[in-house]
Design an enzyme around this catalytic site. Structure first.
Site, PDB file in Angstrom:
ATOM      1  N   SER A 153       0.820  -1.206   0.000  1.00 17.43           N
ATOM      2  CA  SER A 153       0.000   0.000   0.000  1.00 17.43           C
ATOM      3  C   SER A 153       0.868   1.276   0.000  1.00 17.43           C
ATOM      4  CB  SER A 153      -0.937  -0.059   1.200  1.00 17.43           C
ATOM      5  OG  SER A 153      -2.006   0.829   1.023  1.00 17.43           O
ATOM      6  N   HIS A 200      -7.616  -5.803   0.625  1.00 20.57           N
ATOM      7  CA  HIS A 200      -6.432  -4.981   0.905  1.00 20.57           C
ATOM      8  C   HIS A 200      -5.701  -5.406   2.180  1.00 20.57           C
ATOM      9  CE1 HIS A 200      -3.988  -1.554  -0.128  1.00 20.57           C
ATOM     10  NE2 HIS A 200      -4.086  -1.069   1.084  1.00 20.57           N
TER      11      HIS A 200
END
Ligand SMILES: *[C@@H]1O[C@H](CO)[C@@H](O)[C@H](O)[C@H]1NC(C)=O
Ligand SMILES: *[C@@H]1O[C@H](CO)[C@@H](O)[C@H](O)[C@H]1NC(C)=O
Ligand SMILES: *[C@@H]1O[C@H](CO)[C@@H](O)[C@H](O)[C@H]1NC(C)=O
Ligand SMILES: *[C@@H]1O[C@H](CO)[C@@H](O)[C@H](O)[C@H]1NC(C)=O
Length: 397
Positions: free
Chosen positions: A170, A366
């Site tokens: 990320s 995620h």
């Protein structure tokens, strides 16, 4: 969360669910690593603009007895792992030796260096305290321009190697691209990059960014009240008062988070999730605003002039090291379509190694990169094989 932590206990005895979290919620990262049976070192790194960052090193696996006078065998495979927003070095150890990437890499013979970017519990500043706004006015621009170069130089200095392997999740990938754009000389210090859930294009979150930053102006409103980011205590307060994490089907908090990161009930780990929320780090508004500017403009732009300032694209053509992009099929935050867009751009400049799904699980989201129930089997064990392959390809000299 512990099954003992049920509503009636809370009501009858005023017990907080939080009080029953496993010790992993509270231990420092070095202590977690030690408790798991691995050697650990703490390293202090100074950035050019005065931040002090603590890195955590796992120089060897469990089964290898390290010679005290030889902390890192020559020719050892050195890898730096960089966390995302709200994360820390802890993201890559809290699942334990069978699952967490750091341990699997260490057992496979890597010299593992866990980064802590400015803003985590493992950071401070020579002159500023965390009560000062100035401490918190940074984003992945500063992570890339100051933090990563300082940490990479430190790692190279200590290990005597010429290059490191870079792995990010990320914002840990966003920072990689801002580093290479602003300080292209660091291409010579990285052999290849593995980017998981790369956050460079974010057009999917444009409506949220518009609502929060433009319509509601939330971040500036909060700044006027002396708040510089989403503080961990706000998250923990919400968890304590609003969430029933042990009943994810009906829990508003879990469902809210799923709406942001992608729903994956099967891989959602009831034990780890509250621990993660307890370990969450400050998320500075500036970082959120910088991501917001990227989402609103559709351009990987600097923060110059703020959210409404001019659009000044980072120069991605400065990236010269091979990049492997790894995406989650159901990652709603760093969405596949946006990662494919980045892949096209990297392909056009000749640095895309590969773009691949994290695994065959269609609901991989995620957070699954870090905390999926089966993250060891689904992602990390195959990932280490991939890193082995890339290492052999790019470090043959
Ligand atoms: C910290 O303060 C000292 C003394 O005022 C100053 O010389 C130095 O430049 C400051 N460092 C940073 C990074 O702000
Ligand atoms: C590398 O380490 C040496 C010895 O500790 C130190 O003098 C030097 O300043 C370091 N260089 C960098 C770039 O950190
Ligand atoms: C947001 O608030 C700040 C400070 O309160 C103000 O200067 C700015 O103009 C506002 N922005 C918008 C888009 O309303
Ligand atoms: C981006 O960098 C490349 C070389 O690294 C350079 O040729 C190009 O002019 C730069 N583009 C911009 C817009 O600065």
């Amino acid at each position: 969360m512990d099954s003992l932590c049920s509503m009636w206990l809370v009501l009858l005895f005023g017990v907080y669910c939080e009080a029953q979290l496993r010790k992993e919620a509270y231990m420092t990262v070095p202590n977690l690593i030690k408790a798991a049976g691995y050697p650990v070192e703490k390293h202090r790194v100074y950035t050019r603009d005065g931040y002090i960052l603590q890195m955590h090193r796992i120089p060897a696996g469990r089964r290898i007895v390290r010679r005290i006078d030889e902390p890192s065998a020559k020719g050892k495979k050195v890898i730096i792992i960089v966390h995302g927003l709200g994360g820390s070095s802890g993201d890559f150890v809290i699942m334990g030796p069978e699952k967490s990437l750091s341990y699997i890499l260490a057992d496979a013979g890597y010299d593992v260096w866990l980064a802590n970017l400015r803003g985590t519990d493992y950071s401070s500043h020579v002159n500023l305290t965390k009560n000062e706004q100035k401490f918190w006015e940074f984003s992945f621009h500063e992570h890339g321009k100051y933090d990563l170069p300082a940490m990479i130089d430190h790692v190279l200095n200590v290990t005597g190697q010429e290059k490191i392997i870079y792995l990010g999740h990320s914002m840990g990938t966003t920072s990689f691209f801002t580093m290479m754009s602003t300080k292209p000389e660091y291409n010579d210090k990285v052999s290849f990059c593995v980017a998981m859930g790369a956050a460079v294009y974010l057009e999917n979150v444009k409506p949220v960014a518009k609502l929060a930053l433009v319509n509601l102006n939330i971040t500036n409103m909060m700044r006027e009240r002396g708040v510089w980011g989403i503080h961990p205590s706000m998250v923990q307060g919400a968890v304590k008062n609003l969430c029933t994490l042990n009943q994810p089907e009906v829990d508003l908090c879990t469902n809210f988070i799923f709406s942001i990161i992608g729903e994956d009930r099967e891989q959602h780990d009831l034990d780890i999730f509250p621990i993660y929320l307890h370990r969450i780090q400050m998320q500075p508004f500036r970082s959120l605003e910088h991501f917001g500017k990227i989402a609103l403009t559709g351009v990987f732009t600097t923060f110059t002039g703020g959210v409404n300032g001019p659009v000044k694209p980072y120069n991605l053509t400065n990236v010269r090291v091979p990049v492997t992009l790894v995406y989650g099929e159901n990652d709603q935050l760093t969405e596949k379509s946006q990662i494919l867009k980045l892949a096209e751009e990297l392909r056009s400049i000749g640095v895309l190694e590969e773009v691949r799904p994290a695994c065959s699980w269609p609901k991989f989201n995620h957070f699954d990169f870090l905390f999926a129930k089966d993250v060891g089997k689904l992602l990390n064990k195959p990932l280490v094989k991939l890193i082995d392959k890339l290492y052999n390809k790019y470090n043959t000299a």
